[in-house]
Structure formats: C-alpha cells, structure tokens
Motif scaffolding. Structure first.
Motif, PDB file in Angstrom:
ATOM      1  N   SER A 159      68.180   8.463  58.883  1.00 25.76           N
ATOM      2  CA  SER A 159      67.379   9.185  59.871  1.00 25.76           C
ATOM      3  C   SER A 159      67.492  10.693  59.710  1.00 25.76           C
ATOM      4  CB  SER A 159      67.815   8.783  61.281  1.00 25.76           C
ATOM      5  OG  SER A 159      67.448   7.448  61.548  1.00 25.76           O
TER       6      SER A 159
ATOM      7  N   PHE B 249      63.744   6.813  66.694  1.00 23.96           N
ATOM      8  CA  PHE B 249      64.797   6.132  67.449  1.00 23.96           C
ATOM      9  C   PHE B 249      65.917   5.785  66.477  1.00 23.96           C
ATOM     10  CE2 PHE B 249      60.873   5.175  69.737  1.00 23.96           C
ATOM     11  CZ  PHE B 249      61.225   5.440  71.054  1.00 23.96           C
TER      12      PHE B 249
ATOM     13  N   ASN C 267      69.538   3.946  66.288  1.00 25.26           N
ATOM     14  CA  ASN C 267      70.314   3.019  67.115  1.00 25.26           C
ATOM     15  C   ASN C 267      71.463   2.380  66.338  1.00 25.26           C
ATOM     16  OD1 ASN C 267      70.612   1.023  69.479  1.00 25.26           O
ATOM     17  ND2 ASN C 267      70.360  -0.332  67.706  1.00 25.26           N
TER      18      ASN C 267
ATOM     19  N   ILE D  54      55.057   1.252  68.067  1.00 20.86           N
ATOM     20  CA  ILE D  54      55.993   1.538  66.983  1.00 20.86           C
ATOM     21  C   ILE D  54      55.237   1.439  65.661  1.00 20.86           C
ATOM     22  CG2 ILE D  54      58.128   0.846  65.825  1.00 20.86           C
ATOM     23  CD1 ILE D  54      58.620   1.815  68.655  1.00 20.86           C
TER      24      ILE D  54
ATOM     25  N   ILE E 294      59.637  -0.115  61.588  1.00 15.09           N
ATOM     26  CA  ILE E 294      60.991  -0.552  61.930  1.00 15.09           C
ATOM     27  C   ILE E 294      61.743  -0.789  60.631  1.00 15.09           C
ATOM     28  CG2 ILE E 294      62.427  -2.355  62.960  1.00 15.09           C
ATOM     29  CD1 ILE E 294      60.311  -2.790  65.065  1.00 15.09           C
TER      30      ILE E 294
ATOM     31  N   PHE F  24      61.529  -2.979  73.269  1.00 14.21           N
ATOM     32  CA  PHE F  24      60.268  -2.404  72.794  1.00 14.21           C
ATOM     33  C   PHE F  24      59.105  -3.362  73.055  1.00 14.21           C
ATOM     34  CE2 PHE F  24      62.591   0.288  69.366  1.00 14.21           C
ATOM     35  CZ  PHE F  24      62.786   1.308  70.279  1.00 14.21           C
TER      36      PHE F  24
ATOM     37  N   SER G 115      61.018  -8.084  65.095  1.00 14.98           N
ATOM     38  CA  SER G 115      60.488  -6.800  64.614  1.00 14.98           C
ATOM     39  C   SER G 115      58.986  -6.869  64.398  1.00 14.98           C
ATOM     40  CB  SER G 115      61.189  -6.394  63.315  1.00 14.98           C
ATOM     41  OG  SER G 115      62.561  -6.167  63.526  1.00 14.98           O
TER      42      SER G 115
ATOM     43  N   VAL H  58      61.793   3.533  63.790  1.00 15.89           N
ATOM     44  CA  VAL H  58      62.979   2.944  64.410  1.00 15.89           C
ATOM     45  C   VAL H  58      64.009   2.626  63.329  1.00 15.89           C
ATOM     46  CG1 VAL H  58      63.905   1.049  65.786  1.00 15.89           C
ATOM     47  CG2 VAL H  58      61.614   1.941  66.274  1.00 15.89           C
ATOM     48  N   ASP H  59      65.149   3.291  63.400  1.00 18.75           N
ATOM     49  CA  ASP H  59      66.294   3.005  62.533  1.00 18.75           C
ATOM     50  C   ASP H  59      67.219   2.109  63.348  1.00 18.75           C
ATOM     51  OD1 ASP H  59      68.229   3.028  60.605  1.00 18.75           O
ATOM     52  OD2 ASP H  59      68.473   5.207  60.530  1.00 18.75           O
ATOM     53  N   ALA H  60      66.995   0.788  63.245  1.00 20.89           N
ATOM     54  CA  ALA H  60      67.590  -0.153  64.204  1.00 20.89           C
ATOM     55  C   ALA H  60      69.075  -0.406  63.980  1.00 20.89           C
ATOM     56  CB  ALA H  60      66.829  -1.477  64.164  1.00 20.89           C
TER      57      ALA H  60
END
Length: 391
Positions: free
Chosen positions: A71, A87, A89, A133, A136, A126, A151, A61-63
C-alpha cells in the motif's frame, strides 16, 4: 508502542520501518519478504494500467496488508491520480502498529484508511454497506480460497478486479493431492505441467465462485513465479457469459513416459486411459480452467508503462510480459522441449528452430511463461515429433 527494535527497509522508491523480532523472516510476528518484491512490482504496474484503461481513480483494498509495504508503495510510487482511496487492513495488532508508524506525512495520508479487522469480516462489511470497491488484493500465507467468493461479491457492484496469491504450492503442485482435492475440489499433478495445472486449478475455483454470483471472470494476467501463483481477473455481471465460461472447464490427460497430453471439457465423455503414442497409462488432472490466462490490452499497457517507471524487478517483468504477449494463449499446456527431443532421439536441436519450422508448416507455435524450455503448439504430438525427427 512495542519495545521491539525497528529496522529501516527500502523497496523500490519507498522507505519504511518494520519490527525486527526474529532472526528468520518467517519467524517474525509480521514478516516482510523481499522475495515477493516482484509480486508487488507487477501489482503496481497493473493498478496503474487499470486506472488508465478505466480512466478513473481507484478504490483499492489491501485486505491482508502485513507490513503495509504494498500500500505504501502504491501511494508513493504511482501517479497521484491513480488512487482515490486505499483501505489497508490486517488483524494482527503488530501489523497495524507497523502500518501506523509508516503513515505518510504528506497529502497521501488523506487517501489512506487503516483498519484492524479480520479480512473476511472486512469484506462482508463492504458487502453489507454496498461500498463501491474497484480492486481487492488478497495475499495470504497459503491458500486464498476462503477469500475469493466474498471478494467477488464485494466487487460486483463496480465490476471490479480481484488479485489473489497462492503460496501453497506443495498442495497445488501435487505433493499433497488429497489436500488439493479437499481445498480446491480438483486433482493436481507432479508432472512438469504442475505449475500451469496449479494456476488453472486456482482460476477454475475463481470462475466457479463467480458463476454462483452470476459473474463472468476475465483473466487479465495470471502467472507463476518461484514459490507463488498470482491471478489477476476482472469481473463482469453476466449470467449468460458465466454459463458460457463453464464450457471452458475440463481436464488434462498426460503421459509421464512420452510427454503426450490432451484436454477435454467437463461435459465430454472421455474414457481413454491408455496413451495413444506409447500405450502406457495416462494420468489426469482437474477440473481446471482451459481458457485464456491473459488480456492483451492490459499486457500491452503494462509494457508501455514499464518503459517509464523504475522497479526493482523491471528486467524480470519485462521478460515475463514479452513472453506472455508472444505466447499462444488460446491453447492450454506445453511440451517440455528437452523431454520431447530425447523421446524423438534427437538432441542438440534449438527450440527456436523448431518453433520457426512449426510456423512455416502452418501451425501455431511459441514459448511459454511457465518454462524456459517449454514449447506450445497447435500441432498434435505426432506432428511435432515427426517434424523434430527431420532435423
């Protein structure tokens, strides 16, 4: 689509386009910072390392993705089996526009899911969905503190990994100490130990957050570079281990006049405020993490992988890993060698000669990633200065 002009950029082996709508990168609606290339390079190495150690493809997850360069490099430059799903975001619509424009046209785009959301809303989704996951990545402009506990909660299902960046070094390194206490519940320092103190304050907050969730934190690679701190940790579900981990939280006291320092855990009653060496007032920083910063298994694997990849900051990372692997990691904090030699009225001595002499005398001694002039040792301050005066 926007009418702003687009600029082609290349980082590592990955080409992508960004919107160029300002002269300075920090004024751009979505800024790409080439100075953070080392941050992304180390992340690529770590993700590949985790995949090999865990023997699985990862859900990443690239938040707070920004331009999405992290990414896209992960998809383009790592082994095809490293990532199962990614993901990417950001809540900024222009960031999502940039990300969408750079979607790969090959089979990698099947692994990619673009989300336009607030990062915290995404993480809470999530948690609610009980989505598995593995990693993160939190890379904000400023403090990551508000993202850490959510997270960790999202990662506990898979005993995953949290990567977090802090760029608010003016706060964590003591310029705004009251703000540091307000945000991190800890007092920093402007002493030469400031960057190590700052990193350990960030880890302390991560460990306290994990403890509330019954989780143990295993630091695998935490470091400082120029204008940012970066922590990479693995989580494990264990209330017992979390309880034990809290016994490695404490304070550091130090003398700004002679460089003496000492640590003590939070449960100890430590009332000394006068330096035992020079009788000046001691300063104190903390609470903070007093345990290890690295996991050798991960660092050794990263070092092996570095031999087979091409990264823009490869030489810097190689030196960083080499120093971290040689560093005494069970002893927090270091001495500034020029400062100590001046206090000992001995100048022109080489730091490596003193390290060798300390080891010959039966002490642990090494350099540190926090300063090219830093010396870590198990010797007490008096023992160190006594040895220096013999030269």
């Amino acid at each position: 689509m926007t009418t702003d002009s687009w600029k082609k950029v290349k980082e590592g082996k990955t080409e992508f386009e960004i919107i160029q709508d300002a002269e300075r990168i920090y004024d751009a609606s979505v800024f790409y910072n080439p100075k953070m290339t080392i941050n992304r390079d180390v992340t690529l190495l770590m993700i590949e390392t985790i995949s090999k150690i865990q023997k699985k493809s990862l859900i990443f997850v690239d938040a707070l993705a920004g331009t999405g360069v992290r990414s896209f490099r992960i998809l383009n430059e790592l082994s095809k089996t490293t990532i199962d799903h990614l993901f990417i975001n950001d809540k900024n619509p222009k960031a999502v526009e940039i990300i969408t424009k750079n979607i790969p046209t090959n089979e990698d785009n099947e692994k990619l899911e673009i989300i336009h959301s607030d990062a915290l809303d995404l993480i809470y989704d999530f948690i609610k969905q009980k989505k598995p996951i593995d990693v993160i990545d939190i890379d904000p402009f400023g403090s990551p503190i508000s993202f850490i506990e959510p997270s960790l909660n999202a990662l506990k299902r898979n005993s995953g990994y949290l990567f977090a960046t802090a760029t608010d070094l003016q706060v964590l390194c003591g310029k705004y100490s009251e703000a540091c206490f307000r945000i991190y519940n800890s007092y920093p320092t402007r002493h030469y130990l400031c960057h190590e103190v700052a990193l350990r304050i960030l880890l302390y907050n991560t460990i306290i957050s994990a403890g509330r969730l019954g989780l143990e934190i295993i630091p695998i690679f935490s470091y400082h570079h120029e204008h940012f701190l970066r922590v990479k940790v693995k989580i494990e579900k264990s209330k017992e281990a979390a309880n034990e981990q809290h016994k490695q939280i404490g304070f550091v006291t130090f003398c700004p006049h002679c460089s003496y320092h000492s640590t003590y855990i939070i449960s100890e009653n430590y009332e000394t405020s006068i330096c035992p060496i020079c009788n000046n007032l001691l300063e104190k920083a903390g609470p903070l993490w007093l345990g290890k910063l690295y996991n050798r298994q991960y660092l050794i694997q990263m070092q092996k992988l570095l031999e087979d990849v091409e990264l823009p900051t490869e030489k810097t990372i190689s030196k960083l890993l080499e120093t971290a692997l040689d560093e005494i990691d069970d002893i927090p904090f270091f001495y500034d060698f020029p400062f100590v030699t001046r206090q000992s009225e001995k100048r022109g001595i080489k730091i490596q000669d003193i390290i060798d002499a300390l080891i010959d005398a039966g002490f642990k001694a090494s350099r540190t990633v926090f300063s090219p002039e830093g010396l870590k040792t198990s010797a007490k301050y008096e023992e160190l200065t006594k040895l220096i005066k013999r030269f």
